[in-house]
Design a protein around this motif. Structure first.
Motif, PDB file in Angstrom:
ATOM      1  N   LEU A  52      -1.352  35.483 -25.781  1.00 22.17           N
ATOM      2  CA  LEU A  52      -0.328  34.440 -25.823  1.00 22.17           C
ATOM      3  C   LEU A  52       1.066  35.001 -26.086  1.00 22.17           C
ATOM      4  CD1 LEU A  52      -2.367  31.922 -27.999  1.00 22.17           C
ATOM      5  CD2 LEU A  52      -2.006  31.833 -25.533  1.00 22.17           C
ATOM      6  N   ALA A  53       1.241  36.311 -25.940  1.00 19.24           N
ATOM      7  CA  ALA A  53       2.523  36.939 -26.259  1.00 19.24           C
ATOM      8  C   ALA A  53       3.673  36.359 -25.445  1.00 19.24           C
ATOM      9  CB  ALA A  53       2.441  38.450 -26.054  1.00 19.24           C
ATOM     10  N   ALA A  54       3.406  35.906 -24.232  1.00 18.72           N
ATOM     11  CA  ALA A  54       4.468  35.376 -23.368  1.00 18.72           C
ATOM     12  C   ALA A  54       4.554  33.856 -23.384  1.00 18.72           C
ATOM     13  CB  ALA A  54       4.270  35.874 -21.940  1.00 18.72           C
ATOM     14  N   VAL A  55       3.830  33.214 -24.291  1.00 23.12           N
ATOM     15  CA  VAL A  55       3.915  31.754 -24.425  1.00 23.12           C
ATOM     16  C   VAL A  55       5.133  31.437 -25.280  1.00 23.12           C
ATOM     17  CG1 VAL A  55       2.802  29.711 -25.406  1.00 23.12           C
ATOM     18  CG2 VAL A  55       1.462  31.366 -24.094  1.00 23.12           C
ATOM     19  N   ILE A  56       6.022  30.616 -24.734  1.00 28.07           N
ATOM     20  CA  ILE A  56       7.253  30.300 -25.457  1.00 28.07           C
ATOM     21  C   ILE A  56       7.156  28.996 -26.242  1.00 28.07           C
ATOM     22  CG2 ILE A  56       8.733  31.633 -23.929  1.00 28.07           C
ATOM     23  CD1 ILE A  56       9.471  28.995 -22.527  1.00 28.07           C
ATOM     24  N   PHE A  57       6.131  28.181 -25.939  1.00 28.94           N
ATOM     25  CA  PHE A  57       5.948  26.919 -26.653  1.00 28.94           C
ATOM     26  C   PHE A  57       4.492  26.508 -26.537  1.00 28.94           C
ATOM     27  CE2 PHE A  57       5.638  22.288 -26.719  1.00 28.94           C
ATOM     28  CZ  PHE A  57       6.225  22.008 -27.931  1.00 28.94           C
ATOM     29  N   CYS A  58       3.936  25.989 -27.622  1.00 21.24           N
ATOM     30  CA  CYS A  58       2.578  25.452 -27.609  1.00 21.24           C
ATOM     31  C   CYS A  58       2.522  24.329 -28.634  1.00 21.24           C
ATOM     32  CB  CYS A  58       1.553  26.529 -27.935  1.00 21.24           C
ATOM     33  SG  CYS A  58      -0.153  25.937 -27.833  1.00 21.24           S
ATOM     34  N   ASP A  59       2.145  23.131 -28.175  1.00 17.58           N
ATOM     35  CA  ASP A  59       2.040  22.018 -29.105  1.00 17.58           C
ATOM     36  C   ASP A  59       0.572  21.726 -29.409  1.00 17.58           C
ATOM     37  OD1 ASP A  59       1.056  20.586 -26.932  1.00 17.58           O
ATOM     38  OD2 ASP A  59       2.820  19.292 -26.728  1.00 17.58           O
ATOM     39  N   VAL A  60       0.319  20.601 -30.051  1.00 15.19           N
ATOM     40  CA  VAL A  60      -1.039  20.265 -30.466  1.00 15.19           C
ATOM     41  C   VAL A  60      -1.966  20.065 -29.267  1.00 15.19           C
ATOM     42  CG1 VAL A  60      -0.722  17.755 -30.668  1.00 15.19           C
ATOM     43  CG2 VAL A  60      -2.326  18.945 -32.183  1.00 15.19           C
ATOM     44  N   SER A  61      -1.431  19.737 -28.102  1.00 14.63           N
ATOM     45  CA  SER A  61      -2.264  19.645 -26.898  1.00 14.63           C
ATOM     46  C   SER A  61      -2.870  21.006 -26.573  1.00 14.63           C
ATOM     47  CB  SER A  61      -1.436  19.157 -25.704  1.00 14.63           C
ATOM     48  OG  SER A  61      -0.896  17.899 -25.949  1.00 14.63           O
ATOM     49  N   GLY A  62      -2.082  22.041 -26.757  1.00 16.48           N
ATOM     50  CA  GLY A  62      -2.587  23.391 -26.550  1.00 16.48           C
ATOM     51  C   GLY A  62      -3.663  23.742 -27.556  1.00 16.48           C
ATOM     52  N   LEU A  63      -3.424  23.389 -28.821  1.00 18.17           N
ATOM     53  CA  LEU A  63      -4.437  23.633 -29.847  1.00 18.17           C
ATOM     54  C   LEU A  63      -5.733  22.926 -29.483  1.00 18.17           C
ATOM     55  CD1 LEU A  63      -5.444  24.689 -32.571  1.00 18.17           C
ATOM     56  CD2 LEU A  63      -4.438  22.648 -33.620  1.00 18.17           C
ATOM     57  N   ASN A  64      -5.637  21.679 -29.024  1.00 15.84           N
ATOM     58  CA  ASN A  64      -6.840  20.944 -28.633  1.00 15.84           C
ATOM     59  C   ASN A  64      -7.573  21.638 -27.491  1.00 15.84           C
ATOM     60  OD1 ASN A  64      -6.618  18.927 -30.563  1.00 15.84           O
ATOM     61  ND2 ASN A  64      -5.374  17.624 -29.255  1.00 15.84           N
ATOM     62  N   ALA A  65      -6.824  22.183 -26.535  1.00 14.02           N
ATOM     63  CA  ALA A  65      -7.452  22.915 -25.429  1.00 14.02           C
ATOM     64  C   ALA A  65      -8.183  24.148 -25.955  1.00 14.02           C
ATOM     65  CB  ALA A  65      -6.403  23.310 -24.385  1.00 14.02           C
ATOM     66  N   THR A  90       0.916  29.009 -34.594  1.00 15.63           N
ATOM     67  CA  THR A  90       0.456  29.430 -35.913  1.00 15.63           C
ATOM     68  C   THR A  90       0.694  28.315 -36.926  1.00 15.63           C
ATOM     69  OG1 THR A  90       0.937  31.733 -35.378  1.00 15.63           O
ATOM     70  CG2 THR A  90       0.725  31.191 -37.709  1.00 15.63           C
ATOM     71  N   ARG A  91       1.858  27.721 -36.854  1.00 15.47           N
ATOM     72  CA  ARG A  91       2.208  26.633 -37.786  1.00 15.47           C
ATOM     73  C   ARG A  91       1.328  25.403 -37.560  1.00 15.47           C
ATOM     74  NH1 ARG A  91       3.019  25.120 -42.434  1.00 15.47           N
ATOM     75  NH2 ARG A  91       4.544  23.506 -42.782  1.00 15.47           N
ATOM     76  N   ILE A  92       1.060  25.059 -36.311  1.00 14.41           N
ATOM     77  CA  ILE A  92       0.204  23.911 -36.013  1.00 14.41           C
ATOM     78  C   ILE A  92      -1.201  24.135 -36.567  1.00 14.41           C
ATOM     79  CG2 ILE A  92      -0.941  22.655 -34.135  1.00 14.41           C
ATOM     80  CD1 ILE A  92       1.664  23.018 -32.513  1.00 14.41           C
ATOM     81  N   ILE A  95      -0.950  23.539 -40.316  1.00 14.54           N
ATOM     82  CA  ILE A  95      -0.738  22.127 -40.651  1.00 14.54           C
ATOM     83  C   ILE A  95      -1.993  21.300 -40.441  1.00 14.54           C
ATOM     84  CG2 ILE A  95       0.469  20.024 -39.909  1.00 14.54           C
ATOM     85  CD1 ILE A  95       2.926  21.794 -39.379  1.00 14.54           C
ATOM     86  N   THR A  96      -2.718  21.568 -39.359  1.00 13.14           N
ATOM     87  CA  THR A  96      -3.884  20.757 -39.023  1.00 13.14           C
ATOM     88  C   THR A  96      -5.151  21.175 -39.760  1.00 13.14           C
ATOM     89  OG1 THR A  96      -4.420  22.164 -37.127  1.00 13.14           O
ATOM     90  CG2 THR A  96      -2.998  20.225 -36.724  1.00 13.14           C
ATOM     91  N   GLY A  97      -5.074  22.236 -40.538  1.00 17.02           N
ATOM     92  CA  GLY A  97      -6.262  22.679 -41.251  1.00 17.02           C
ATOM     93  C   GLY A  97      -7.287  23.315 -40.335  1.00 17.02           C
TER      94      GLY A  97
END
Length: 129
Positions: A52-65, A90-92, A95-97
Motif C-alpha cells: 500500500l506504499a503508493a496509496v494516497i487515501f484509504c477510508d473505512v470502505s477500504g478497511l471493510n474490503a 493506520t488511524r482507522i 479507531i475501529t478497534g
C-alpha cells in the motif's frame, strides 16, 4: 469532482502473490480491491502480500474490503498481509478497534504508529534469513 483512481498490479510466484495498489481506496474503488484480492485467493494463492506504499487515501470502505478479504483468506487457509499502509488507514484501524488484525506495529518518529502487516506475517519485503 474527478473520479477516484486506483491501480492494481499483481505479480504471482507459485502460491504467493504481491498485489500493489496505488491511488485512492474509498467507496467507489473498494469493490475493486475486494474483487482483486478474492481473485488471488480463488486462483490458489496461499499468501497475498498487499503493498500500500503508493496509496494516497484509504477510508473505512477500504478497511471493510481488507477485512472481507482477510475473512476469505482465513476461510481458505490462506494469509492476507498489508504492507506500508498510509497513516489514514493506520488511524482507522486504531479507531475501529480492528487491531486484532495487526501483526506488527512500528513507530515512525513522533507521529502515529505505522502498521506493517494485517492478518499475520512478516514485513514486506520478506527477509531472507
Amino acid at each position: 469532482m474527478p473520479l477516484p483512481q486506483l491501480n492494481v498490479h499483481r505479480h504471482d510466484q507459485a502460491t504467493r502473490s504481491r498485489v500493489t495498489l496505488s491511488g485512492e481506496i474509498d467507496r467507489a474503488t473498494a469493490p475493486l480491491v475486494l474483487t482483486a484480492l478474492a481473485a488471488c485467493l480463488g486462483d490458489g494463492i496461499r499468501t497475498a502480500d498487499v503493498d500500500l506504499a503508493a496509496v494516497i487515501f484509504c477510508d473505512v470502505s477500504g478497511l471493510n474490503a481488507f477485512l472481507a478479504a482477510s475473512a476469505l483468506a482465513t476461510e481458505g487457509g490462506a494469509t492476507l498481509r498489508l504492507h506500508h499502509p498510509p497513516p489514514i488507514l493506520t488511524r482507522i484501524i486504531e479507531i475501529t478497534g480492528s487491531g486484532f488484525l495487526l501483526h506488527e506495529i512500528h513507530a515512525v518518529g513522533p507521529g502515529p504508529a505505522r502498521v506493517s502487516a494485517v492478518a499475520g506475517g512478516t514485513p514486506w519485503p520478506p527477509r531472507a534469513d
